[in-house]
Design a protein around this motif. Structure first.
Motif, PDB file in Angstrom:
ATOM      1  N   LEU A  61       0.835  -1.201   0.000  1.00 47.23           N
ATOM      2  CA  LEU A  61       0.000   0.000   0.000  1.00 47.23           C
ATOM      3  C   LEU A  61       0.870   1.250   0.000  1.00 47.23           C
ATOM      4  CD1 LEU A  61      -3.083   0.925   0.384  1.00 47.23           C
ATOM      5  CD2 LEU A  61      -2.415   1.310   2.758  1.00 47.23           C
ATOM      6  N   LEU A  62       1.903   1.282   0.832  1.00 44.24           N
ATOM      7  CA  LEU A  62       2.806   2.428   0.865  1.00 44.24           C
ATOM      8  C   LEU A  62       3.528   2.607  -0.468  1.00 44.24           C
ATOM      9  CD1 LEU A  62       4.401   2.078   4.428  1.00 44.24           C
ATOM     10  CD2 LEU A  62       2.807   3.851   3.664  1.00 44.24           C
ATOM     11  N   GLN A  63       3.912   1.505  -1.081  1.00 47.59           N
ATOM     12  CA  GLN A  63       4.563   1.588  -2.387  1.00 47.59           C
ATOM     13  C   GLN A  63       3.648   2.249  -3.412  1.00 47.59           C
ATOM     14  OE1 GLN A  63       5.782  -2.505  -3.268  1.00 47.59           O
ATOM     15  NE2 GLN A  63       7.918  -1.894  -3.049  1.00 47.59           N
ATOM     16  N   LYS A  64       2.389   1.831  -3.431  1.00 47.71           N
ATOM     17  CA  LYS A  64       1.443   2.363  -4.421  1.00 47.71           C
ATOM     18  C   LYS A  64       1.124   3.830  -4.151  1.00 47.71           C
ATOM     19  CE  LYS A  64      -0.786  -1.975  -5.822  1.00 47.71           C
ATOM     20  NZ  LYS A  64      -0.431  -1.815  -7.264  1.00 47.71           N
ATOM     21  N   ILE A  65       0.957   4.187  -2.881  1.00 46.66           N
ATOM     22  CA  ILE A  65       0.709   5.592  -2.565  1.00 46.66           C
ATOM     23  C   ILE A  65       1.932   6.431  -2.927  1.00 46.66           C
ATOM     24  CG2 ILE A  65       0.330   7.239  -0.680  1.00 46.66           C
ATOM     25  CD1 ILE A  65      -1.421   5.149   0.672  1.00 46.66           C
ATOM     26  N   GLY A  66       3.131   5.907  -2.643  1.00 46.20           N
ATOM     27  CA  GLY A  66       4.355   6.609  -3.013  1.00 46.20           C
ATOM     28  C   GLY A  66       4.447   6.846  -4.512  1.00 46.20           C
ATOM     29  N   HIS A  67       4.065   5.842  -5.286  1.00 46.78           N
ATOM     30  CA  HIS A  67       4.085   5.981  -6.747  1.00 46.78           C
ATOM     31  C   HIS A  67       3.096   7.055  -7.204  1.00 46.78           C
ATOM     32  CE1 HIS A  67       4.445   4.850 -10.956  1.00 46.78           C
ATOM     33  NE2 HIS A  67       3.125   4.756 -11.024  1.00 46.78           N
ATOM     34  N   SER A  70       4.422  10.587  -5.938  1.00 43.23           N
ATOM     35  CA  SER A  70       5.814  10.911  -6.272  1.00 43.23           C
ATOM     36  C   SER A  70       6.694  11.087  -5.032  1.00 43.23           C
ATOM     37  CB  SER A  70       5.877  12.174  -7.134  1.00 43.23           C
ATOM     38  OG  SER A  70       5.173  11.993  -8.338  1.00 43.23           O
ATOM     39  N   CYS A  71       6.577  10.118  -4.129  1.00 40.14           N
ATOM     40  CA  CYS A  71       7.431  10.111  -2.951  1.00 40.14           C
ATOM     41  C   CYS A  71       7.807   8.667  -2.646  1.00 40.14           C
ATOM     42  CB  CYS A  71       6.734  10.758  -1.753  1.00 40.14           C
ATOM     43  SG  CYS A  71       5.250   9.900  -1.203  1.00 40.14           S
ATOM     44  N   GLU A  72       8.608   8.480  -1.625  1.00 41.54           N
ATOM     45  CA  GLU A  72       9.044   7.133  -1.261  1.00 41.54           C
ATOM     46  C   GLU A  72       8.887   6.935   0.240  1.00 41.54           C
ATOM     47  OE1 GLU A  72      13.143   4.429  -1.215  1.00 41.54           O
ATOM     48  OE2 GLU A  72      13.019   6.219  -2.477  1.00 41.54           O
ATOM     49  N   PHE A  73       8.373   5.770   0.623  1.00 40.41           N
ATOM     50  CA  PHE A  73       8.226   5.435   2.035  1.00 40.41           C
ATOM     51  C   PHE A  73       9.222   4.331   2.387  1.00 40.41           C
ATOM     52  CE2 PHE A  73       3.956   6.924   0.800  1.00 40.41           C
ATOM     53  CZ  PHE A  73       3.790   7.949   1.719  1.00 40.41           C
ATOM     54  N   GLN A  74      10.033   4.591   3.394  1.00 41.29           N
ATOM     55  CA  GLN A  74      10.973   3.589   3.891  1.00 41.29           C
ATOM     56  C   GLN A  74      10.514   3.127   5.264  1.00 41.29           C
ATOM     57  OE1 GLN A  74      14.863   5.370   3.885  1.00 41.29           O
ATOM     58  NE2 GLN A  74      15.071   5.250   1.657  1.00 41.29           N
ATOM     59  N   ARG A  75      10.230   1.845   5.400  1.00 41.06           N
ATOM     60  CA  ARG A  75       9.758   1.312   6.684  1.00 41.06           C
ATOM     61  C   ARG A  75      10.939   0.986   7.589  1.00 41.06           C
ATOM     62  NH1 ARG A  75       6.056  -3.645   5.720  1.00 41.06           N
ATOM     63  NH2 ARG A  75       7.924  -4.259   4.605  1.00 41.06           N
ATOM     64  N   ILE A  76      10.791   1.332   8.862  1.00 40.67           N
ATOM     65  CA  ILE A  76      11.797   1.021   9.878  1.00 40.67           C
ATOM     66  C   ILE A  76      11.102   0.263  11.002  1.00 40.67           C
ATOM     67  CG2 ILE A  76      13.522   1.938  11.459  1.00 40.67           C
ATOM     68  CD1 ILE A  76      13.585   4.471   9.790  1.00 40.67           C
ATOM     69  N   ALA A  77      11.631  -0.896  11.378  1.00 43.21           N
ATOM     70  CA  ALA A  77      11.015  -1.718  12.411  1.00 43.21           C
ATOM     71  C   ALA A  77      11.370  -1.196  13.807  1.00 43.21           C
ATOM     72  CB  ALA A  77      11.455  -3.175  12.264  1.00 43.21           C
ATOM     73  N   PHE A  78      10.348  -1.093  14.652  1.00 40.21           N
ATOM     74  CA  PHE A  78      10.517  -0.747  16.062  1.00 40.21           C
ATOM     75  C   PHE A  78       9.678  -1.710  16.895  1.00 40.21           C
ATOM     76  CE2 PHE A  78      11.338   3.322  13.955  1.00 40.21           C
ATOM     77  CZ  PHE A  78      12.468   3.778  14.621  1.00 40.21           C
ATOM     78  N   SER A  79      10.092  -1.929  18.136  1.00 39.23           N
ATOM     79  CA  SER A  79       9.251  -2.702  19.039  1.00 39.23           C
ATOM     80  C   SER A  79       8.044  -1.848  19.429  1.00 39.23           C
ATOM     81  CB  SER A  79      10.028  -3.125  20.283  1.00 39.23           C
ATOM     82  OG  SER A  79      10.442  -1.990  21.012  1.00 39.23           O
TER      83      SER A  79
END
Length: 252
Positions: A61-67, A70-79
């Motif tokens: 979903l984030l990939q498609k919204i980014g496309h 015209s932006c990019e979402f980078q996921r970072i794992a947190f507890s």
């Protein structure tokens, strides 16, 4: 003459090389990158082993919204216990969370629209007709807390709530006709009606409240991020891609 031409050619090449670097640099920097914090367990949701499906769904979903935006979402794992601190300390611009948008939470955080609803739904036998679902007049519905009962009565004031301590027992009673329905959260309901009770029980209503997983960021910050996320989500729903993603990752 030959030396002069060579110098011109070399100079032109150098200009071209510098121009190319500038163009490439401007292209790469034109796409805004947002860091999004994610707890892969989705605590405190009870999601019946659907963690990897929700993770994959949210990633795509984030990939498609980014496309689209015209932006990019980078996921970072947190507890789960570090997630809110991460966005508060600006280790990421936003997080994916089921945090409820209560008034006191809105003082600290901004919330997007739900990208995955998780609220309580009504589960009934597969043979239940729409007229039964719409009214529930004197229908016995299993609930598991006072909060469940309040939610049920707000939507179906003519229903008869019946308190259970055990979800499996309530579903057995529903399948055998001892009661008429069970109020339970959407994701667990989805697991039961597509597995153990496939062909016997069904989800008979939309979620009865606004609980869900959403994009959350600090209040007063990243307003444009929440706006573009909501816009992208709306576009995906209008195009039908959102529903397709839900079905692809067994969440629809």
């Amino acid at each position: 003459m030959l030396v002069h031409c060579t110098r011109i050619t070399k100079r032109a090449f150098n200009y071209f090389f510098i121009f190319t670097l500038l163009v490439l640099g401007s292209c790469s920097s034109s796409k805004k990158v947002y860091k999004i914090g994610v707890d892969p367990t989705w605590f405190p949701l009870e999601i019946a082993n659907k963690e990897p499906y929700i993770l994959a769904f949210s990633h795509e979903l984030l990939q498609k919204i980014g496309h689209l935006k015209s932006c990019e979402f980078q996921r970072i794992a947190f507890s789960w216990d570090d997630l809110l601190d991460a966005v508060g300390k600006e280790q990421c611009q936003a997080i994916l969370s089921s945090l409820e948008p209560y008034v006191f939470n809105k003082e600290k955080y901004q919330f997007s629209e739900n990208f995955l609803n998780t609220g309580p739904v009504l589960v009934m036998r597969d043979t239940a007709k729409k007229s039964e679902v719409d009214h529930l007049y004197e229908k016995e519905i299993a609930v598991f807390s006072q909060n469940d009962e309040q939610i049920l009565m707000q939507k179906y004031p003519d229903a008869l709530p019946r308190t259970y301590d055990s979800l499996p027992m309530a579903l057995v009673d529903l399948s055998t006709g001892a009661i008429d329905g069970v109020l339970m959260d959407y994701l667990r309901a989805l697991s039961y009606v597509t597995d153990i009770y496939a062909g016997q029980l069904k989800i008979a209503s939309m979620p009865l409240n606004h609980s869900g997983i959403k994009l959350v960021t600090t209040q007063g910050q990243q307003k444009h991020l929440v706006r573009l996320f909501n816009e992208g989500l709306k576009e995906l729903k209008q195009s039908g891609e959102y529903e397709a993603l839900l079905k692809k990752w067994k969440l629809g």
